[in-house]
Design an enzyme around this catalytic site. Structure first.
Site, PDB file in Angstrom:
ATOM      1  N   GLY A   1      -7.620 -11.378   5.042  1.00 28.13           N
ATOM      2  CA  GLY A   1      -7.026 -10.760   3.877  1.00 28.13           C
ATOM      3  C   GLY A   1      -5.943 -11.642   3.298  1.00 28.13           C
ATOM      4  O   GLY A   1      -5.642 -12.723   3.809  1.00 28.13           O
TER       5      GLY A   1
ATOM      6  N   PHE B   1       2.711 -11.477   0.248  1.00 29.58           N
ATOM      7  CA  PHE B   1       3.471 -12.187   1.273  1.00 29.58           C
ATOM      8  C   PHE B   1       2.759 -13.469   1.695  1.00 29.58           C
ATOM      9  O   PHE B   1       3.391 -14.478   2.016  1.00 29.58           O
ATOM     10  CB  PHE B   1       3.659 -11.264   2.485  1.00 29.58           C
ATOM     11  CG  PHE B   1       4.527 -11.842   3.574  1.00 29.58           C
ATOM     12  CD1 PHE B   1       5.908 -11.826   3.461  1.00 29.58           C
ATOM     13  CD2 PHE B   1       3.961 -12.380   4.715  1.00 29.58           C
ATOM     14  CE1 PHE B   1       6.708 -12.342   4.472  1.00 29.58           C
ATOM     15  CE2 PHE B   1       4.740 -12.896   5.724  1.00 29.58           C
ATOM     16  CZ  PHE B   1       6.131 -12.871   5.601  1.00 29.58           C
ATOM     17  N   GLY B   2       1.442 -13.408   1.682  1.00 30.63           N
ATOM     18  CA  GLY B   2       0.675 -14.572   2.093  1.00 30.63           C
ATOM     19  C   GLY B   2      -0.630 -14.146   2.742  1.00 30.63           C
ATOM     20  O   GLY B   2      -0.994 -12.962   2.757  1.00 30.63           O
TER      21      GLY B   2
ATOM     22  N   LYS C   1       0.279 -11.853   9.489  1.00 27.98           N
ATOM     23  CA  LYS C   1       0.599 -12.203   8.113  1.00 27.98           C
ATOM     24  C   LYS C   1       1.479 -13.454   8.138  1.00 27.98           C
ATOM     25  O   LYS C   1       2.512 -13.475   8.800  1.00 27.98           O
ATOM     26  CB  LYS C   1       1.339 -11.060   7.422  1.00 27.98           C
ATOM     27  CG  LYS C   1       0.492  -9.823   7.202  1.00 27.98           C
ATOM     28  CD  LYS C   1       1.305  -8.653   6.651  1.00 27.98           C
ATOM     29  CE  LYS C   1       1.889  -8.973   5.295  1.00 27.98           C
ATOM     30  NZ  LYS C   1       2.569  -7.785   4.709  1.00 27.98           N
TER      31      LYS C   1
ATOM     32  N   ASP D   1       4.884   0.345  -2.997  1.00 24.92           N
ATOM     33  CA  ASP D   1       3.629  -0.364  -3.281  1.00 24.92           C
ATOM     34  C   ASP D   1       2.442   0.353  -2.634  1.00 24.92           C
ATOM     35  O   ASP D   1       1.597  -0.268  -1.991  1.00 24.92           O
ATOM     36  CB  ASP D   1       3.710  -1.802  -2.795  1.00 24.92           C
ATOM     37  CG  ASP D   1       2.641  -2.695  -3.442  1.00 24.92           C
ATOM     38  OD1 ASP D   1       2.114  -2.309  -4.503  1.00 24.92           O
ATOM     39  OD2 ASP D   1       2.332  -3.757  -2.887  1.00 24.92           O
TER      40      ASP D   1
END
Length: 957
Positions: free
Chosen positions: A633, A637-638, A654, A753
């Site tokens: 994914g 954030f990255g 992540k 979010d």
């Protein structure tokens, strides 16, 4: 079928001398909604107002009545509150037989022309279903014969709502008439059993007969049979005082018969359109009305539905002659749509058969055993102590009180109270010691009230897992007794006035999530004072601008948490660098602390108690992810990589994109937030890496991916579609996670979010909210503020328009975003660029709103939902809830606790559930939430979720 045939009372007994035959022993006549006591001039009945027996609901003093002979129908009490159950509690005599009758006259009192549907229960047993749409301009009456229990002193007569209900329950009158013990004594009126009246017929009569002609105030309906039958009558009173069942003289003065010496056939049908049978008990009333009759002039064989079992009837009383009553009763008969009674003249009879009256009672199943008696007794005392006496009835059955959760009833065990959730119920006084008597209790939440005094001894609650007493005014010390509850996992005591020290056994209790912030009490790392020392020796806590003081005593660094910080300082503080051994206890000078909702200034990142985020080295992360070989994914954030730790646990890692302008801030934010929140519906942060400029977050890996990937109509859908029941469960899970952020944390946390790609699924399809990179702390409750001002961030299509235009962020900004997710769940489409045929409605919110206002829900449904044939009431409830969540102004949106409650009700509608949770439901967290969903009367900022205007269009249901 075998029959029980019995003669009801053949001779005068000793009871006759006591004067109890021919009179009602006790009668309570309640005119619901009446303003004062009065006597009806027509019937001479003394009516009492109902406010002595119930405190819920609202009254209407003037309801248009078509039949002026029934004064009790001229007012009513209705129940618009967001509760499931409303109960009258009426004092009665134990071990006694009562006729209980309730009346319902709608009269369009609300000018809505929407007659409601609801259920009725006596104590814990469902009695009947009231559907006022079937009665037009007639009143509905429900009458039951009930034998009270030996220990009973009250009866709870309840109106309640379930998946079949619609509209607002109401009631016009309620009558309790005690009758002699041997009345209706066979076969059903044993302790706790009841029979419900199906029909009561006055054969040959032309008017209704009731009190005072019938001292029991039974309502006898006129029943004039058409040709070939005829009626006979006499002006002579019919003697009735030899029978417990109390035949009524005016009823017995008329009868139906045949004009010739031929059989008399009377229909006794169920009214059903099919051949389904109802078990019933029949009471036949006979009296000879011919003064010239003798002992042999009229005799006949009574045959029910030509079954072959017959009884010879002679209405002439051999001792007293004509004009004397007799009663015969038959039990366990099956009534169908074509049932009849046949009376055939016996050989030698010169007069045809006759019948004066008939009562038909349905044999209801035995009364349902109520909730455990000790639990009921404890709860009654608790309700009195906390001024909750308006919540009447059995706490668990037929449906539980809104703030109670119960275990299922089994063949061997009664229901037990396993959860009491009274958060934000404006409770005052001290915590009742009777909570300790609810020995099956697993959850007790009394937080955010105004309770004072000491914490009582709750050691008897040996199954208690979660105890929330935070945000009250409790004082005294933390009792040692809490240490002896082996199952305790959560103990929230923050923001009280507790003093002293934390008991050693609590400090060392494995797996306990303890929060004591905001108390003048020494924290989990404090040492208990020696003999003779004061409990707070060596502890000074200064609260200045929300800064937590730290005191060094005897060379040992002690973190003592006092009041919660009122600012968001610390959000940008640096995290400790990774330790080469992420599982090593302690850390360089880092204080130990429990997980859970802790103060931001001292986040627990050391991992010393097995609950905080653990530091990993870059080398360990690289090894776990096989050198970042499998990307699963990506986000703001990255990228996100799949990994497996050395202990075999699967993780999602992540990795910060250093080109991201806000990567560092989001990193600090997310680590600190996820290190202080723990909930079954929030993704768990397992560890982090901050080494050599590398920033990484290590999460639990959820095998089924994101919700968006399972939505059939979305271009991003790559996995198997979810059916409607799965979508309901997933929505409830995610709502519970958000509800915890909004109500279980202090200050609250606003996610900022929420979207379908930030809701992940376990292999059992349990949903968890993820990605806290944009989260913000909400306002302190004590500040009185309703929002925080901040720069607008979020995802297009999910962004709260009010936040966009004002920069004012609140919990209801998350509610808007979650409403969009619900629309995705319904429609299987993205919020924007969703391929809608009408390009002017490319926004999913407006498209669905316009469709629902037109009454059209079919066109918006995801085919994967439509094809599994869901309960459309459940679908409508979710659709209407979603539209309420995406109201343009936040004040018009519900709170997340309301959303949780509505989703639970949608699940009940889909399941047709009785209220008890199945084991599968429990494993999927249905019905388990961080806080209850109380709809508090008088709470002006709660939004009433009433969507009926959406359903008035030409919808296809």
């Amino acid at each position: 079928m075998g029959y029980l045939v019995f003669r009801v009372v053949l001779a005068l007994l000793a009871l006759n001398a006591q004067g109890t035959w021919g009179q009602v022993l006790d009668m309570i006549s309640i005119d619901c909604g009446a303003a004062r006591k009065y006597t009806d001039p027509v019937t001479n009945i003394s009516w009492a107002p109902d406010d002595e027996y119930i405190s819920a609901g609202q009254t209407v003093a003037a309801v248009p009545v078509t039949d002026g002979s029934y004064s009790e129908l001229g007012s009513l009490r209705y129940f618009p509150e967001k509760r499931e159950k409303f109960c009258y509690v009426v004092p009665i005599k134990p071990n006694s037989t009562y006729i209980i009758r309730s009346s319902y006259w709608y009269g369009n009192y609300d000018q809505m022309n929407t007659p409601p549907k609801f259920n009725i229960a006596i104590d814990s047993t469902t009695l009947s279903f009231v559907d006022m749409s079937q009665f037009g301009d007639q009143a509905k009456q429900v009458e039951v014969i009930y034998r009270t229990k030996v220990s009973a002193t009250t009866i709870s007569y309840c109106l309640f709502k379930d998946s079949t209900s619609k509209g607002t329950p109401f009631i016009s009158s309620l009558v309790f008439s005690q009758v002699p013990d041997r009345s209706y004594s066979y076969p059903r009126t044993l302790e706790g059993n009841f029979m419900i009246l199906w029909q009561r017929r006055n054969y040959g009569g032309s008017v209704w007969i009731r009190y005072p002609d019938d001292v029991l105030d039974r309502l006898w309906a006129p029943w004039v049979e058409s040709s070939p039958l005829t009626t006979i009558s006499t002006p002579t009173p019919v003697d009735d005082n030899t029978y417990f069942l109390k035949p009524v003289s005016k009823v017995m003065q008329t009868a139906v018969t045949s004009p010739t010496l031929s059989p008399v056939v009377l229909p006794v049908n169920s009214g059903a359109s099919d051949a389904s049978a109802m078990e019933a008990t029949l009471y036949f009333y006979f009296a000879e009305l011919d003064a010239s009759a003798n002992a042999t002039s009229r005799s006949f064989v009574l045959d029910y539905q030509k079954t072959g079992t017959t009884t010879l009837i002679n209405p002439y009383n051999a001792t007293e002659g004509a004009f004397r009553s007799s009663v015969w009763g038959y039990s366990t008969f099956s009534i169908t749509s074509n049932s009849v009674i046949t009376m055939t003249p016996a050989p030698g009879s010169i007069n045809p058969p006759l019948m004066n009256a008939l009562e038909i009672y349905l044999n209801r199943p035995d009364a349902v055993a109520g909730t455990n008696e000790l639990d009921v007794a404890a709860l009654e005392k608790i309700k009195v102590a906390l001024s909750l006496t308006g919540w009447g009835g059995d706490p668990c059955l037929p449906v539980p009180l809104s703030w109670v959760l119960c275990s299922p009833v089994t063949a061997t065990e009664a229901a037990r109270v396993i959860s009491v959730r009274l958060s934000r119920y404006n409770l005052t006084g001290i915590i009742p010691v009777e909570f300790a008597e609810l020995t099956a209790l697993q959850t007790l939440w009394l937080d955010n009230n105004k309770l004072v005094g000491n914490i009582p001894n709750l050691q008897k609650l040996q199954q208690l897992k979660s105890l929330h007493l935070n945000d009250n005014g409790l004082s005294g010390s933390i009792p040692d007794s809490l240490s002896f509850i082996p199952t305790l996992e959560e103990l929230f005591l923050q923001n009280n006035n507790l003093t002293g020290t934390v008991p050693d056994a609590l400090k060392s209790k494995s797996g306990l999530n303890l929060n004591i912030n905001g108390n003048p009490v020494c924290g989990p790392t404090c040492s208990n004072p020696g003999p003779g020392s004061k409990s707070n020796v060596g502890l000074i806590a200064g609260v200045v601008g929300g800064v937590v003081g730290v005191l060094v005593v005897g060379g040992i660094l002690l973190f003592c948490f006092c009041r919660k910080r009122r600012t968001t300082e610390g959000m940008g503080q640096k995290l400790p660098k990774s330790n080469s051994d992420p599982y090593k206890s302690g850390g360089k000078g880092k204080g130990k602390g429990k997980g859970g909702v802790s103060n931001f200034a001292v986040p627990d990142l050391s991992g010393t108690n097995g609950q905080g985020a653990k530091p990993f080295s870059h080398a360990e992360i690289k090894a776990a992810t096989s050198n970042f070989s499998t990307q699963i994914g990506a986000g703001g954030f990255g990228p996100v990589y799949y990994g497996k730790l050395a202990n075999g646990r699967e993780v999602a890692v992540k990795v910060s994109d250093m080109n991201s302008r806000q990567g560092a801030a989001e990193f600090n934010n997310e680590v600190q937030l996820l290190s202080r929140v723990h909930h079954r519906n929030l993704v768990s942060l397992l560890g982090y890496c901050q080494e050599d400029g590398k920033q990484m977050l290590v999460y639990e890996y959820l095998h089924k991916g994101t919700v968006r990937e399972h939505l059939w109509g979305s271009p991003l859908a790559t996995k198997e579609p979810l059916d409607w029941k799965q979508r309901l469960d997933v929505s409830l899970n995610a709502a519970q996670g958000l509800e915890y952020l909004h109500t279980g944390c202090s200050p609250i946390i606003i996610h900022r979010d929420i979207k379908s790609s930030n809701i992940l699924l376990t292999d059992k399809y349990v949903a968890k909210v993820a990605d806290f990179g944009l989260s913000r702390l909400g306002p302190e409750e004590s500040s009185g503020a309703t929002h925080v001002s901040t720069v607008v961030k979020g995802t297009a299509g999910y962004l709260d328009p009010e936040f966009w235009s004002t920069n004012h962020l609140s919990e209801r900004s998350d509610v808007f975003s979650f409403g969009v997710v619900l629309l995705e769940v319904l429609c299987g489409r993205q919020p924007i660029n969703n391929g809608l045929p009408d390009k002017s409605q490319s926004n999913i919110v407006e498209w669905v709103r316009n469709s629902l206002l037109a009454g059209d829900i079919e066109s918006i449904l995801d085919p994967a939902v439509r094809d599994c044939h869901p309960n459309m009431d459940s679908v409508w409830k979710v659709a209407e809830l979603a539209i309420q969540c995406v109201e343009p102004r936040g004040i018009h949106r519900p709170w997340m606790r309301d959303v949780v409650k509505e989703l639970r009700e949608a699940i009940v509608l889909e399941d047709g559930d009785s209220g008890a949770l199945s084991e599968m439901d429990r494993s999927n967290n249905i019905g388990t939430s961080s806080t209850p969903a109380p709809y508090m009367e008088g709470n002006s900022d709660d939004v009433s979720l009433n969507f009926e205007h959406y359903r008035k269009g030409p919808q296809v249901r």
